[in-house]
Enzyme design. Structure first.
Site, PDB file in Angstrom:
ATOM      1  N   GLU A   1       0.836  -1.206   0.000  1.00 23.55           N
ATOM      2  CA  GLU A   1       0.000   0.000   0.000  1.00 23.55           C
ATOM      3  C   GLU A   1       0.868   1.253   0.000  1.00 23.55           C
ATOM      4  OE1 GLU A   1      -3.008   2.158  -0.687  1.00 23.55           O
ATOM      5  OE2 GLU A   1      -3.462   0.053  -0.268  1.00 23.55           O
TER       6      GLU A   1
ATOM      7  N   ALA B   1      -5.648 -21.952   8.472  1.00 27.44           N
ATOM      8  CA  ALA B   1      -6.859 -22.369   9.195  1.00 27.44           C
ATOM      9  C   ALA B   1      -7.267 -23.783   8.781  1.00 27.44           C
ATOM     10  CB  ALA B   1      -8.001 -21.378   8.934  1.00 27.44           C
TER      11      ALA B   1
END
EC number: 2.7.1.107
Length: 131
Positions: A71, A118
């Site tokens: 960014e 996960a």
């Protein structure tokens, strides 16, 4: 004009100072950077909860900080293009779009890595049951 080249501890000090100025500018001038920092603040504790190894933790944290880095680079590209001139130019638009695309790809990589960790750790067993 001759520029003084600093070395040693002075160089490290000034490099750190300029980096902090860049982070401050990104925070003050770029709403997307502020949103992403807020997301990272939430994701950091989640990374420590989700990770079951040092490698997993490193991957989760690296993705978070790489989004912020991408960014900042995107914002730097936009600032340079805007400084060059306000009129539209195809190459300027392409540069801005490519910077934005880099952030987008990093965001996608982040969710893929987080979902993979996960999955490996059994937090997505309900998805495994579907397949």
């Amino acid at each position: 004009m001759h520029q003084i080249k600093r070395t040693g501890v002075k160089r490290f000090y000034f490099a750190t100072k300029y980096s902090m100025q860049g982070i401050k500018a990104a925070w003050q001038e770029e709403p997307a950077f502020r949103y992403e920092v807020c997301a990272v603040v939430v994701m950091l504790p989640a990374a420590f909860w989700l990770a079951q190894s040092g490698i997993q933790l490193a991957l989760l944290l690296a993705c978070c900080f790489l989004v912020l880095a991408f960014e900042i680079v995107n914002s730097a590209i936009e600032a340079v293009v805007d400084r060059w001139g306000p009129e539209y130019h195809e190459l300027a638009g392409r540069a801005k779009d490519m910077g934005s695309a880099a952030v987008f790809m990093m965001l996608n990589m982040t969710w893929v890595v987080w979902a993979g960790v996960a999955w490996d750790n059994g937090y997505l067993d309900f998805v495994k049951a579907l397949f």
